[in-house]
Write a protein that holds these residues in place. Structure first.
Motif, PDB file in Angstrom:
ATOM      1  N   SER A 270      21.365   1.799   8.033  1.00 55.28           N
ATOM      2  CA  SER A 270      20.177   2.664   8.175  1.00 55.28           C
ATOM      3  C   SER A 270      19.071   1.876   8.066  1.00 55.28           C
ATOM      4  CB  SER A 270      20.423   3.718   7.090  1.00 55.28           C
ATOM      5  OG  SER A 270      19.158   4.393   7.065  1.00 55.28           O
ATOM      6  N   GLU A 271      19.091   0.720   7.194  1.00 65.86           N
ATOM      7  CA  GLU A 271      17.785  -0.072   6.952  1.00 65.86           C
ATOM      8  C   GLU A 271      17.684  -0.874   8.239  1.00 65.86           C
ATOM      9  OE1 GLU A 271      19.101  -2.475   3.785  1.00 65.86           O
ATOM     10  OE2 GLU A 271      18.856  -0.824   2.132  1.00 65.86           O
ATOM     11  N   ALA A 272      18.746  -1.524   9.063  1.00 64.92           N
ATOM     12  CA  ALA A 272      18.631  -2.408  10.200  1.00 64.92           C
ATOM     13  C   ALA A 272      18.015  -1.594  11.443  1.00 64.92           C
ATOM     14  CB  ALA A 272      19.911  -2.959  10.352  1.00 64.92           C
ATOM     15  N   LEU A 273      18.722  -0.366  11.474  1.00 66.35           N
ATOM     16  CA  LEU A 273      18.091   0.590  12.540  1.00 66.35           C
ATOM     17  C   LEU A 273      16.917   1.328  12.301  1.00 66.35           C
ATOM     18  CD1 LEU A 273      21.938   1.753  13.524  1.00 66.35           C
ATOM     19  CD2 LEU A 273      20.494  -0.065  14.828  1.00 66.35           C
ATOM     20  N   GLY A 274      16.277   1.306  11.145  1.00 68.74           N
ATOM     21  CA  GLY A 274      15.079   2.054  10.993  1.00 68.74           C
ATOM     22  C   GLY A 274      15.347   3.551  11.028  1.00 68.74           C
ATOM     23  N   LEU A 275      16.456   4.229  10.517  1.00 67.85           N
ATOM     24  CA  LEU A 275      16.638   5.541  10.685  1.00 67.85           C
ATOM     25  C   LEU A 275      17.366   5.980   9.524  1.00 67.85           C
ATOM     26  CD1 LEU A 275      17.926   5.864  14.667  1.00 67.85           C
ATOM     27  CD2 LEU A 275      15.792   6.843  13.673  1.00 67.85           C
ATOM     28  N   PRO A 276      17.225   7.090   9.016  1.00 69.79           N
ATOM     29  CA  PRO A 276      18.070   7.723   7.918  1.00 69.79           C
ATOM     30  C   PRO A 276      19.437   8.026   8.523  1.00 69.79           C
ATOM     31  CG  PRO A 276      16.352   9.380   8.657  1.00 69.79           C
ATOM     32  CD  PRO A 276      16.198   8.213   9.473  1.00 69.79           C
ATOM     33  N   ARG A 277      20.376   7.734   7.614  1.00 69.26           N
ATOM     34  CA  ARG A 277      21.919   8.132   7.967  1.00 69.26           C
ATOM     35  C   ARG A 277      21.982   9.377   8.859  1.00 69.26           C
ATOM     36  NH1 ARG A 277      26.024   5.375   3.706  1.00 69.26           N
ATOM     37  NH2 ARG A 277      24.674   6.125   2.113  1.00 69.26           N
ATOM     38  N   GLU A 278      21.546  10.500   8.304  1.00 67.61           N
ATOM     39  CA  GLU A 278      21.813  11.716   9.116  1.00 67.61           C
ATOM     40  C   GLU A 278      21.219  11.794  10.441  1.00 67.61           C
ATOM     41  OE1 GLU A 278      18.245  12.121   6.189  1.00 67.61           O
ATOM     42  OE2 GLU A 278      20.327  11.167   6.203  1.00 67.61           O
ATOM     43  N   GLU A 279      20.363  10.900  10.927  1.00 68.06           N
ATOM     44  CA  GLU A 279      19.903  10.909  12.255  1.00 68.06           C
ATOM     45  C   GLU A 279      20.913   9.876  13.033  1.00 68.06           C
ATOM     46  OE1 GLU A 279      15.790   9.988  13.052  1.00 68.06           O
ATOM     47  OE2 GLU A 279      15.120  11.528  11.317  1.00 68.06           O
TER      48      GLU A 279
END
Length: 377
Positions: A56-65
């Motif tokens: 999530s941190e590396a991709l810059g998205l919350p896990r639910e997305e």
């Protein structure tokens, strides 16, 4: 070993008949969450079934997305080094499901939601169902953008010398000129842990007090300190709360060189690695001065192998410490800056600062005086 698919639940230690090789209930999920690299699990339908916090941190998205999203590289703006999009058939996840064999060392660019491009290195491996078919593909990846940039610096032996021009509003009224030129040399820009920067500058065209006053008039500088005044050449240290034009060059892997104040105009001179487009610097400077334009550009041969090798061996903190110590006059006699002053800039104790500095010095001397593996035979 039990099914390694991540699942919810907690281990209560109640199953005394469980074999030593089996994972306790819920441990698989906890292992994925604790994994220090980004990890996602892709199901046989091609969708993300699980993503850990590091992903999530590396991709810059919350896990639910992330969960439920197709892995298709076109959905993630994944491309090779030359910018060519990665076809779905060439993606390691596709190959894992097709061949049932792990895929290692896949490197690619990915565009994050904020528009930033990052260089990822990933490995993918299959998880099999009871019948031997591939049920899931596990992908572990790391953001190795900094290593990629260092690699490019090591392979580039040219620099791009650039000069940009804007109007006189770019500098305080006190140093605008009606004739002649005022030149301010930019020695270095050092990024501090708190997000601020320290800029080291010098000039022979302004008196020491006028130089300090002029820099103090620039709104984004928090404080300015005169470092030295020798032979008519004055050097200052300026602490900035935000990025500056000089920082634009540094952030692109280059170096700011000089600010030239002339009648009705101001020119910014700096250098970029030979493989960096000048338009990136222009876009960065326009955030401060929207009328800026490129005046000249020259690609010159300028090998800096020792610097690149040393910079690659040092941590970011060690390099910043050494940079600040050198340009602040810490090594001068008498010293223009003390260890306590520099430690305060970095927000650390004097002992911690000295540790960073000693390790940096040791690395520099090691590369300078010790033979390389190739020469040692």
């Amino acid at each position: 070993m039990t099914d390694a698919r991540p699942r919810d639940g907690h281990d209560d230690g109640s199953n005394e008949n469980e074999s030593p090789e089996a994972l306790p209930e819920g441990l698989a999920r906890r292992l994925f969450d604790a994994c220090p690299v980004g990890t996602v699990v892709i199901d046989s339908a091609g969708s993300v079934a699980f993503a850990n916090e590091r992903a999530s941190e590396a991709l810059g998205l919350p896990r639910e997305e992330i969960v439920g999203r197709p892995f298709d590289p076109s959905e993630w703006a994944v491309s090779y080094d030359d910018g060519t999009p990665v076809p779905v058939d060439d993606h390691p996840v596709t190959r894992v499901f097709e061949t049932g064999t792990p895929q290692f060392g896949f490197e690619h660019w990915i565009e994050l939601p904020n528009g930033a491009e990052r260089w990822f290195s990933s490995n993918a491996a299959p998880l099999f169902d009871e019948s031997g078919g591939v049920e899931y593909a596990v992908v572990a990846f790391e953001d190795v953008t900094s290593l990629k940039r260092r690699e490019k610096r090591l392979t580039s032996d040219h620099v791009r010398l650039l000069e940009f021009r804007t109007d006189e509003s770019a500098v305080p009224p006190s140093i605008r000129v009606d004739d002649g030129e005022t030149r301010i040399e930019i020695d270095s820009v050092v990024s501090l842990p708190d997000g601020t920067t320290v800029q080291y500058m010098g000039t022979s065209d302004l008196a020491a007090s006028d130089f300090v006053t002029a820099v103090e008039e620039v709104p984004h500088y928090l404080d300015v300190r005169l470092l030295s005044s020798v032979g008519g050449h004055n050097r200052v240290e300026a602490h900035s709360e935000s990025e500056t034009v000089a920082h634009v060059f540094s952030s692109l892997g280059g170096r700011p060189r000089e600010i030239v104040v002339a009648p009705d105009e101001v020119r910014f001179r700096g250098e970029l690695p030979g493989d960096v487009d000048h338009r990136k610097a222009a876009d960065g400077i326009r955030r401060f001065h929207d009328t800026v334009e490129l005046v000249s550009e020259e690609l010159v041969y300028s090998p800096s192998l020792l610097y690149d090798i040393v910079a690659d061996a040092l941590t970011d903190r060690q390099l910043a410490t050494l940079d600040a110590a050198y340009f602040s006059g810490y090594f001068d006699t008498p010293r223009s800056s003390t260890g306590d002053e520099l430690a305060d800039r970095f927000g650390v104790t004097r002992q911690t600062f000295n540790q960073h500095l000693r390790k940096a010095e040791q690395t520099v001397f090691q590369h300078l005086f010790e033979k390389s593996g190739a020469d040692a035979d």
